[in-house]
Write a protein that holds these residues in place. Structure first.
Motif, PDB file in Angstrom:
ATOM      1  N   HIS A 230      39.109  35.543  44.084  1.00 14.71           N
ATOM      2  CA  HIS A 230      37.621  35.293  44.235  1.00 14.71           C
ATOM      3  C   HIS A 230      36.949  36.008  42.977  1.00 14.71           C
ATOM      4  CE1 HIS A 230      33.766  35.690  45.811  1.00 14.71           C
ATOM      5  NE2 HIS A 230      33.594  37.071  45.637  1.00 14.71           N
ATOM      6  N   LYS A 231      36.260  35.443  42.206  1.00 17.29           N
ATOM      7  CA  LYS A 231      35.672  35.988  40.878  1.00 17.29           C
ATOM      8  C   LYS A 231      36.888  36.427  39.807  1.00 17.29           C
ATOM      9  CE  LYS A 231      31.163  36.714  42.810  1.00 17.29           C
ATOM     10  NZ  LYS A 231      30.139  37.672  43.039  1.00 17.29           N
ATOM     11  N   ASP A 232      37.991  35.643  39.715  1.00 15.82           N
ATOM     12  CA  ASP A 232      39.248  36.168  38.881  1.00 15.82           C
ATOM     13  C   ASP A 232      39.781  37.243  39.356  1.00 15.82           C
ATOM     14  OD1 ASP A 232      38.546  33.993  37.223  1.00 15.82           O
ATOM     15  OD2 ASP A 232      36.927  35.141  36.285  1.00 15.82           O
ATOM     16  N   VAL A 233      39.732  37.712  40.551  1.00 11.25           N
ATOM     17  CA  VAL A 233      40.534  38.789  41.266  1.00 11.25           C
ATOM     18  C   VAL A 233      41.259  38.262  42.614  1.00 11.25           C
ATOM     19  CG1 VAL A 233      40.396  41.090  42.449  1.00 11.25           C
ATOM     20  CG2 VAL A 233      38.702  40.532  40.785  1.00 11.25           C
ATOM     21  N   LYS A 234      42.555  38.625  42.272  1.00 14.74           N
ATOM     22  CA  LYS A 234      43.530  38.224  43.378  1.00 14.74           C
ATOM     23  C   LYS A 234      43.474  39.180  44.597  1.00 14.74           C
ATOM     24  CE  LYS A 234      47.625  36.416  42.372  1.00 14.74           C
ATOM     25  NZ  LYS A 234      48.928  36.537  42.008  1.00 14.74           N
TER      26      LYS A 234
ATOM     27  N   PHE B 276      37.331  36.949  55.254  1.00 12.38           N
ATOM     28  CA  PHE B 276      36.922  37.364  53.601  1.00 12.38           C
ATOM     29  C   PHE B 276      36.008  36.275  53.293  1.00 12.38           C
ATOM     30  CE2 PHE B 276      37.377  37.487  49.142  1.00 12.38           C
ATOM     31  CZ  PHE B 276      37.091  38.990  49.041  1.00 12.38           C
ATOM     32  N   GLU B 277      36.585  34.786  53.261  1.00 11.57           N
ATOM     33  CA  GLU B 277      35.950  33.775  52.498  1.00 11.57           C
ATOM     34  C   GLU B 277      34.556  33.628  53.085  1.00 11.57           C
ATOM     35  OE1 GLU B 277      39.169  30.392  51.595  1.00 11.57           O
ATOM     36  OE2 GLU B 277      39.238  31.039  53.663  1.00 11.57           O
ATOM     37  N   GLN B 278      34.379  33.696  54.342  1.00 14.88           N
ATOM     38  CA  GLN B 278      32.821  33.472  54.958  1.00 14.88           C
ATOM     39  C   GLN B 278      31.879  34.416  54.433  1.00 14.88           C
ATOM     40  OE1 GLN B 278      32.672  30.840  56.939  1.00 14.88           O
ATOM     41  NE2 GLN B 278      34.923  30.888  56.140  1.00 14.88           N
ATOM     42  N   ASN B 279      32.453  35.822  54.065  1.00 12.90           N
ATOM     43  CA  ASN B 279      31.532  36.921  53.420  1.00 12.90           C
ATOM     44  C   ASN B 279      32.330  37.762  52.583  1.00 12.90           C
ATOM     45  OD1 ASN B 279      29.083  38.250  52.818  1.00 12.90           O
ATOM     46  ND2 ASN B 279      28.866  38.844  54.935  1.00 12.90           N
ATOM     47  N   PRO B 280      32.588  37.424  51.525  1.00 13.25           N
ATOM     48  CA  PRO B 280      33.293  38.428  50.513  1.00 13.25           C
ATOM     49  C   PRO B 280      32.869  39.550  50.222  1.00 13.25           C
ATOM     50  CG  PRO B 280      33.208  36.378  49.610  1.00 13.25           C
ATOM     51  CD  PRO B 280      32.369  36.092  50.688  1.00 13.25           C
ATOM     52  N   ASP B 281      31.523  39.559  50.072  1.00 11.21           N
ATOM     53  CA  ASP B 281      30.685  40.829  49.700  1.00 11.21           C
ATOM     54  C   ASP B 281      30.624  41.801  50.711  1.00 11.21           C
ATOM     55  OD1 ASP B 281      30.001  39.820  47.126  1.00 11.21           O
ATOM     56  OD2 ASP B 281      28.236  38.885  47.817  1.00 11.21           O
ATOM     57  N   GLN B 282      30.806  41.370  51.961  1.00  8.42           N
ATOM     58  CA  GLN B 282      30.927  42.515  53.189  1.00  8.42           C
ATOM     59  C   GLN B 282      32.366  43.212  52.893  1.00  8.42           C
ATOM     60  OE1 GLN B 282      31.091  40.408  57.064  1.00  8.42           O
ATOM     61  NE2 GLN B 282      31.938  42.255  57.917  1.00  8.42           N
ATOM     62  N   TYR B 283      33.239  42.793  52.374  1.00  9.09           N
ATOM     63  CA  TYR B 283      34.700  43.458  52.223  1.00  9.09           C
ATOM     64  C   TYR B 283      35.095  43.809  50.983  1.00  9.09           C
ATOM     65  CZ  TYR B 283      35.392  40.903  56.564  1.00  9.09           C
ATOM     66  OH  TYR B 283      35.061  40.363  57.780  1.00  9.09           O
ATOM     67  N   ILE B 284      34.178  43.572  49.811  1.00 12.90           N
ATOM     68  CA  ILE B 284      34.221  44.108  48.402  1.00 12.90           C
ATOM     69  C   ILE B 284      33.329  45.528  48.292  1.00 12.90           C
ATOM     70  CG2 ILE B 284      34.092  43.678  46.032  1.00 12.90           C
ATOM     71  CD1 ILE B 284      34.613  40.706  46.608  1.00 12.90           C
ATOM     72  N   GLU B 285      34.127  46.611  47.794  1.00 15.09           N
ATOM     73  CA  GLU B 285      33.396  47.794  47.588  1.00 15.09           C
ATOM     74  C   GLU B 285      32.712  47.542  46.176  1.00 15.09           C
ATOM     75  OE1 GLU B 285      34.542  52.196  46.346  1.00 15.09           O
ATOM     76  OE2 GLU B 285      35.449  51.421  48.057  1.00 15.09           O
ATOM     77  N   GLN B 286      31.484  48.048  46.517  1.00 20.45           N
ATOM     78  CA  GLN B 286      30.438  47.810  45.041  1.00 20.45           C
ATOM     79  C   GLN B 286      30.619  49.095  44.359  1.00 20.45           C
ATOM     80  OE1 GLN B 286      28.895  44.714  44.559  1.00 20.45           O
ATOM     81  NE2 GLN B 286      30.143  44.147  46.339  1.00 20.45           N
TER      82      GLN B 286
END
Length: 40
Positions: A12-16, A28-38
């Protein structure tokens, strides 16, 4: 959860990302931003 060497993989966005199972990958695929720390 522990992710073993045989876990599901998604790029996702060049990150494995590795997942413990297909269900977690699907969530994760349904809402990746929920799981990725900003950073910031």
């Amino acid at each position: 959860m522990e992710v073993g060497s045989g876990g599901d993989v998604l790029v996702h966005k060049d990150v494995k990302y590795k997942f413990c199972c297909a269900t977690c990958r699907w969530a994760f695929e349904q809402n990746p931003d929920q799981y990725i720390e900003q950073g910031g």
